[in-house]
Write an enzyme that holds these catalytic residues in place. Structure first.
Site, PDB file in Angstrom:
ATOM      1  N   SER A 240       0.679  -1.215  -0.129  1.00  0.00           N
ATOM      2  CA  SER A 240       0.110   0.022   0.143  1.00  0.00           C
ATOM      3  C   SER A 240       0.852   1.231   0.143  1.00  0.00           C
ATOM      4  O   SER A 240       1.596   1.442  -0.732  1.00  0.00           O
ATOM      5  CB  SER A 240      -0.843  -0.008   1.098  1.00  0.00           C
ATOM      6  OG  SER A 240      -2.111   0.650   1.017  1.00  0.00           O
ATOM      7  N   ASP A 334      -8.332  -5.889  -5.833  1.00  0.00           N
ATOM      8  CA  ASP A 334      -7.781  -4.791  -4.970  1.00  0.00           C
ATOM      9  C   ASP A 334      -8.937  -3.673  -5.019  1.00  0.00           C
ATOM     10  O   ASP A 334      -9.063  -3.204  -6.053  1.00  0.00           O
ATOM     11  CB  ASP A 334      -6.261  -4.214  -5.261  1.00  0.00           C
ATOM     12  CG  ASP A 334      -6.028  -3.404  -4.178  1.00  0.00           C
ATOM     13  OD1 ASP A 334      -6.824  -2.905  -3.430  1.00  0.00           O
ATOM     14  OD2 ASP A 334      -4.746  -2.860  -4.456  1.00  0.00           O
ATOM     15  N   HIS A 368      -6.177  -6.527  -1.499  1.00  0.00           N
ATOM     16  CA  HIS A 368      -5.149  -5.388  -1.194  1.00  0.00           C
ATOM     17  C   HIS A 368      -4.163  -6.251  -0.188  1.00  0.00           C
ATOM     18  O   HIS A 368      -2.998  -5.831  -0.574  1.00  0.00           O
ATOM     19  CB  HIS A 368      -5.803  -4.252  -0.735  1.00  0.00           C
ATOM     20  CG  HIS A 368      -4.771  -3.333  -0.511  1.00  0.00           C
ATOM     21  ND1 HIS A 368      -4.292  -2.471  -1.595  1.00  0.00           N
ATOM     22  CD2 HIS A 368      -4.461  -2.449   0.706  1.00  0.00           C
ATOM     23  CE1 HIS A 368      -3.575  -1.467  -1.097  1.00  0.00           C
ATOM     24  NE2 HIS A 368      -3.617  -1.679   0.296  1.00  0.00           N
TER      25      HIS A 368
END
Length: 426
Positions: A240, A334, A368
């Site tokens: 991230s 994601d 994610h």
């Protein structure tokens, strides 16, 4: 309600293992073709309960072997030996299972067998058989050293043995603080790993609004200079926001020999990043594009820009300047950012400049939060950066299979591309 005989047994092997290692679960002594429920549960470091369950039918010999027996219902279907671990979910909604004290006690996972379809999250009746196992996040002999070197904050995990070892910097994202469980597992696999905090920890800035790439350069230099670390280059892994900073480090810092970027932007996004006198081009979050669901979670990828816009392409990190190879790991489902498009755009840019060692591994159905194998699937959780729960995306089986596949690939990539020479210390 059917009651099994007193000869029912439930066994897990090994009973103690690292958290990224699979285990075998088997029950026997059942009536043939008996429907049973196997339930798993644990309490995390804060006392929050997580649980999962699946239904199985015993074979003609009265056995259920999760290596071979398909789950007929519950939290998943099919043959998934680690499915009960993949499916662990919180009793309190939107909590994420994280190991915070990696050097302390392990997670104690409890297994229970019921000779019926057990539909209650907290069963009132007693199980017919039980077993338990310990899931460790650090191998015996791994050292954890608190890092307070100048302005650096974090922890350094040193594998057992004389060394030197390949060095890796480990970065997490918008949660902030110091997250160590991947670092301790990397050290258990032979990497000297610096879990680096960069905001919302001790005396560091409260947010990532302003970041100094020199801070990350100091971390790379600190790790390179450590006597237990090969000094000719270190690796970096991030997810991230951490993936964004890992890519920035690879693009600008000569100490970075290899980078693994998991589901992150390829521009500086939502923060100002400086590197000496250089201010890296930044694209603000487009909060007006945030989408909400009826469940109360938010889909965040619409906050990020479309890289087909030439103005935004100009803000892409100069991946072509990276000294070493870069591996993008992408969950195609994601819901936090458009990771696949970003990875493809960065790879295309690298090739335009003649850099051919940028790789993409993408996983259909994965979300994610790609973590080490056997980690529970977390499609939705609370985040310090959002007043409402965040939707991370993914499908349980596809996501957890991606974790099983990607972890050994990460280890192999880092081993192959981080130099093993003490010479030419940077």
């Amino acid at each position: 309600m059917y009651s099994c005989s007193a000869m029912v047994h439930l066994k897990v092997t090994p009973e103690s293992a690292l958290a990224d290692e699979p285990v075998k679960i088997k029950a026997w002594g059942l009536p043939s073709r008996q429907i049973v429920t196997i339930r798993a549960w644990l309490k995390d470091d804060r006392g929050e309960m997580f649980y999962s369950r699946a239904f199985y039918e015993s074979n003609d010999e009265g056995e259920v072997d999760l290596q071979q027996s398909p789950a007929t219902g519950g939290d998943f279907h099919g043959v998934h030996p680690m499915g009960l671990f993949w499916a662990l979910k919180p009793v309190t909604p939107h909590f994420r299972l994280l190991k915070r004290d990696v050097m302390g006690s392990p997670f104690e996972v409890h297994l229970e067998l019921y000779c019926h379809l057990e539909l209650n999250a907290m069963p009132e009746c007693s199980p017919e058989a039980t077993a338990s196992l310990r899931r460790w996040y650090v191998d015996p002999g791994v050292q954890r050293l608190q890092v307070q070197e100048g302005r650096l904050r974090g922890s350094l995990f040193i594998p057992p043995g004389e060394g030197p070892f390949r060095g890796v910097i480990d970065l997490y994202g918008g949660f902030g603080g110091l997250i160590e469980f991947r670092s301790s597992l990397l050290a258990s696999r032979g990497f000297a790993t610096l879990a680096l905090a960069y905001f919302a920890y001790e005396d560091l800035p409260k947010s990532f609004d302003f970041l100094d790439l020199k801070y990350f350069e100091e971390a790379a230099q600190f790790l390179s200079n450590h006597p237990k670390v090969y000094g000719s280059g270190v690796g970096v892994i991030g997810v991230s926001k951490g993936a964004e900073m890992a890519l920035a480090m690879a693009s600008y810092l000569p100490q970075i020999a290899a980078a693994v970027c998991i589901n992150g932007p390829v521009t500086i996004t939502g923060s100002t990043v400086s590197y000496g006198d250089l201010i890296l081009p930044e694209i603000p979050y487009q909060r007006e594009r945030m989408m909400f669901t009826q469940s109360g979670g938010s889909i965040m990828f619409r906050l990020y820009v479309d890289l087909t816009d030439p103005e935004h392409q100009a803000c892409m990190l100069p991946v072509e300047k990276a000294k070493g190879p870069i591996l993008f790991l992408v969950g195609e489902n994601d819901q936090s950012c458009d990771s696949l498009s970003y990875a493809r755009a960065s790879s295309a840019r690298a090739k335009e400049y003649g850099k051919m060692d940028v790789y993409i591994e993408s996983y259909p159905g994965a979300g994610h939060l790609l973590e080490p194998p056997c980690s529970p699937f977390c499609p939705l959780s609370r985040s310090p950066s959002s007043p409402i729960p965040m939707i991370w995306g993914g499908e349980l089986v596809a996501h957890c299979r991606a974790q099983e596949i990607s972890w050994p690939n990460i280890l192999d990539f880092l081993r192959k591309n981080i130099p093993c020479s003490k010479k030419n210390k940077l």
